[in-house]
Scaffold this motif. Structure first.
Motif, PDB file in Angstrom:
ATOM      1  N   UNK A 198       0.827  -1.128   0.110  1.00 11.72           N
ATOM      2  CA  UNK A 198      -0.014  -0.078   0.200  1.00 11.72           C
ATOM      3  C   UNK A 198       0.889   1.352  -0.006  1.00 11.72           C
ATOM      4  N   UNK A 199       0.508   2.317  -0.843  1.00 12.72           N
ATOM      5  CA  UNK A 199       1.102   3.646  -0.388  1.00 12.72           C
ATOM      6  C   UNK A 199       0.951   3.883   0.834  1.00 12.72           C
ATOM      7  N   UNK A 200       1.863   4.550   1.479  1.00 14.45           N
ATOM      8  CA  UNK A 200       1.949   4.966   3.086  1.00 14.45           C
ATOM      9  C   UNK A 200       2.661   6.383   3.110  1.00 14.45           C
ATOM     10  N   UNK A 201       2.251   7.194   3.903  1.00 11.36           N
ATOM     11  CA  UNK A 201       3.106   8.187   4.243  1.00 11.36           C
ATOM     12  C   UNK A 201       2.912   8.707   5.874  1.00 11.36           C
ATOM     13  N   UNK A 202       3.984   9.332   6.091  1.00 14.10           N
ATOM     14  CA  UNK A 202       4.102   9.905   7.504  1.00 14.10           C
ATOM     15  C   UNK A 202       3.843  11.242   7.692  1.00 14.10           C
ATOM     16  N   UNK A 203       3.011  11.635   8.799  1.00 14.71           N
ATOM     17  CA  UNK A 203       2.562  12.905   9.269  1.00 14.71           C
ATOM     18  C   UNK A 203       3.077  12.960  10.644  1.00 14.71           C
ATOM     19  N   UNK A 204       4.133  13.443  11.013  1.00  8.09           N
ATOM     20  CA  UNK A 204       4.943  13.269  12.619  1.00  8.09           C
ATOM     21  C   UNK A 204       5.001  11.916  13.175  1.00  8.09           C
ATOM     22  N   UNK A 205       4.330  11.535  13.793  1.00  6.27           N
ATOM     23  CA  UNK A 205       4.448  10.196  14.595  1.00  6.27           C
ATOM     24  C   UNK A 205       3.465   9.186  14.334  1.00  6.27           C
ATOM     25  N   UNK A 206       2.839   9.506  13.360  1.00  7.09           N
ATOM     26  CA  UNK A 206       1.749   8.487  12.722  1.00  7.09           C
ATOM     27  C   UNK A 206       1.910   8.039  11.109  1.00  7.09           C
ATOM     28  N   UNK A 207       1.866   6.872  10.846  1.00  6.29           N
ATOM     29  CA  UNK A 207       1.803   6.587   9.412  1.00  6.29           C
ATOM     30  C   UNK A 207       0.349   6.439   8.912  1.00  6.29           C
ATOM     31  N   UNK A 208       0.235   6.975   7.581  1.00  2.48           N
ATOM     32  CA  UNK A 208      -1.057   6.667   7.090  1.00  2.48           C
ATOM     33  C   UNK A 208      -1.207   5.706   5.672  1.00  2.48           C
ATOM     34  N   UNK A 209      -2.537   5.197   5.607  1.00  2.00           N
ATOM     35  CA  UNK A 209      -2.731   4.619   4.390  1.00  2.00           C
ATOM     36  C   UNK A 209      -4.235   5.007   3.718  1.00  2.00           C
ATOM     37  N   UNK A 210      -4.346   4.843   2.613  1.00  2.00           N
ATOM     38  CA  UNK A 210      -5.657   5.246   2.252  1.00  2.00           C
ATOM     39  C   UNK A 210      -6.185   4.398   1.024  1.00  2.00           C
ATOM     40  N   UNK A 211      -7.653   4.444   0.687  1.00  2.00           N
ATOM     41  CA  UNK A 211      -7.884   3.583  -0.186  1.00  2.00           C
ATOM     42  C   UNK A 211      -9.461   3.781  -0.293  1.00  2.00           C
ATOM     43  N   UNK A 220      -7.492  20.760  -8.461  1.00  2.00           N
ATOM     44  CA  UNK A 220      -8.729  20.746  -7.725  1.00  2.00           C
ATOM     45  C   UNK A 220      -8.558  19.894  -6.669  1.00  2.00           C
ATOM     46  N   UNK A 221      -9.006  20.393  -5.106  1.00  2.00           N
ATOM     47  CA  UNK A 221      -9.100  19.545  -4.277  1.00  2.00           C
ATOM     48  C   UNK A 221      -9.954  18.730  -4.066  1.00  2.00           C
ATOM     49  N   UNK A 222      -9.970  17.659  -3.569  1.00  2.00           N
ATOM     50  CA  UNK A 222     -10.857  16.514  -3.043  1.00  2.00           C
ATOM     51  C   UNK A 222     -12.086  17.197  -2.644  1.00  2.00           C
ATOM     52  N   UNK A 223     -13.487  16.832  -3.323  1.00  2.00           N
ATOM     53  CA  UNK A 223     -14.675  17.305  -2.931  1.00  2.00           C
ATOM     54  C   UNK A 223     -15.331  16.337  -1.826  1.00  2.00           C
ATOM     55  N   UNK A 224     -16.357  16.892  -1.063  1.00  2.00           N
ATOM     56  CA  UNK A 224     -17.004  16.230  -0.078  1.00  2.00           C
ATOM     57  C   UNK A 224     -17.309  14.601  -0.513  1.00  2.00           C
ATOM     58  N   UNK A 225     -17.863  14.647  -1.780  1.00  2.00           N
ATOM     59  CA  UNK A 225     -18.204  13.290  -2.330  1.00  2.00           C
ATOM     60  C   UNK A 225     -17.096  12.255  -2.284  1.00  2.00           C
ATOM     61  N   UNK A 226     -16.142  12.724  -2.780  1.00  2.00           N
ATOM     62  CA  UNK A 226     -14.628  11.946  -2.819  1.00  2.00           C
ATOM     63  C   UNK A 226     -14.148  11.675  -1.536  1.00  2.00           C
ATOM     64  N   UNK A 227     -14.114  12.625  -0.636  1.00  2.00           N
ATOM     65  CA  UNK A 227     -13.644  12.350   0.622  1.00  2.00           C
ATOM     66  C   UNK A 227     -14.481  11.156   1.339  1.00  2.00           C
ATOM     67  N   UNK A 228     -15.843  11.350   1.244  1.00  2.00           N
ATOM     68  CA  UNK A 228     -16.851  10.215   1.827  1.00  2.00           C
ATOM     69  C   UNK A 228     -16.390   9.117   1.329  1.00  2.00           C
ATOM     70  N   UNK A 229     -16.103   8.922   0.130  1.00  2.00           N
ATOM     71  CA  UNK A 229     -15.942   7.628  -0.633  1.00  2.00           C
ATOM     72  C   UNK A 229     -14.478   6.995  -0.186  1.00  2.00           C
TER      73      UNK A 229
END
Length: 218
Positions: free
Chosen positions: A49-62, A139-148
């Motif tokens: 999975x693509x993964x990235x770090x923000x301070x002391x946390x690692x994140x994934x999404x999908x 163009x940044x993510x819209x609310x529909x995209x974020x909910x999905x």
């Protein structure tokens, strides 16, 4: 310093263990790919999975219907691995051939980011990490995209790091063999940018070199 636990205790190749937190951060930031383990009914599964770090946390999404993310939403224990391959070590004997690498193993459980504004913030952080300044143009993510989209995060408070970067480890008895010994270095090269087909000629080429340092190829 990295915390220690039974799961992070390095027994094999303990001399390669590194305990600085910054070493963990550097491996995650450069790798950007985590192999994530889950236990399914038919047995264990490991998915990159693509993964990235923000301070002391690692994140994934999908996507919300991702099998992996649905499983991890249940706050099950998991393990993430990150590996950077830096080259081959060629010894005078077959047995002592080896490799240079940097690796990290992270244990824990993910939690769900429910708030869309927080999702948007950390996803944009990822975009900025791979292409500095890009969120000012796209163009940044819209609310529909974020909910999905499912976004998960896990704290980096239980992890181990191993770095192999030593000299050739030949046996003393082999040092006089008339055989070349040394290294085949590997490196990741980034760039130059390649425009997509049909892009308007008037659109200027951005500069994302700042994210890649010496790995950027002009």
């Amino acid at each position: 310093m990295l915390s220690t636990s039974k799961r992070t205790d390095i027994k094999k190749g303990a001399h390669k263990a590194v305990f600085e937190q910054e070493a963990l951060y550097q491996i995650i930031d450069e790798s950007l790919v985590a192999h994530v383990a889950i236990q399914e009914a038919q047995g264990p599964v490991v998915i990159p999975m693509l993964a990235w770090r923000v301070r002391d946390f690692v994140y994934i999404h999908g996507a919300n219907n991702s099998r992996l993310l649905r499983k991890l939403r249940q706050e099950v224990q998991t393990c993430l691995t990150f590996t950077l391959f830096d080259g081959w070590v060629l010894a005078r004997s077959a047995f002592n051939h080896s490799a240079h690498y940097r690796s990290a193993v992270v244990f824990g459980q993910f939690e769900v980011i429910e708030d869309n504004a927080e999702k948007d913030r950390v996803l944009n952080h990822f975009v900025e990490q791979i292409a500095p300044g890009r969120t000012q143009d796209i163009r940044l993510s819209n609310s529909k995209e974020l909910v999905a989209t499912t976004v998960l995060r896990m704290p980096l408070n239980e992890a181990s790091v191993k770095i192999s970067n030593k000299e050739v480890g030949d046996d003393t008895a082999d040092l006089d063999l008339p055989v070349w010994a040394g290294f085949i270095p590997y490196r990741t090269v980034v760039g130059p940018l390649k425009a997509t087909a049909g892009l308007h000629e008037a659109i200027p080429t951005p500069d994302y070199r700042a994210a890649y340092g010496k790995r950027w190829e002009n």
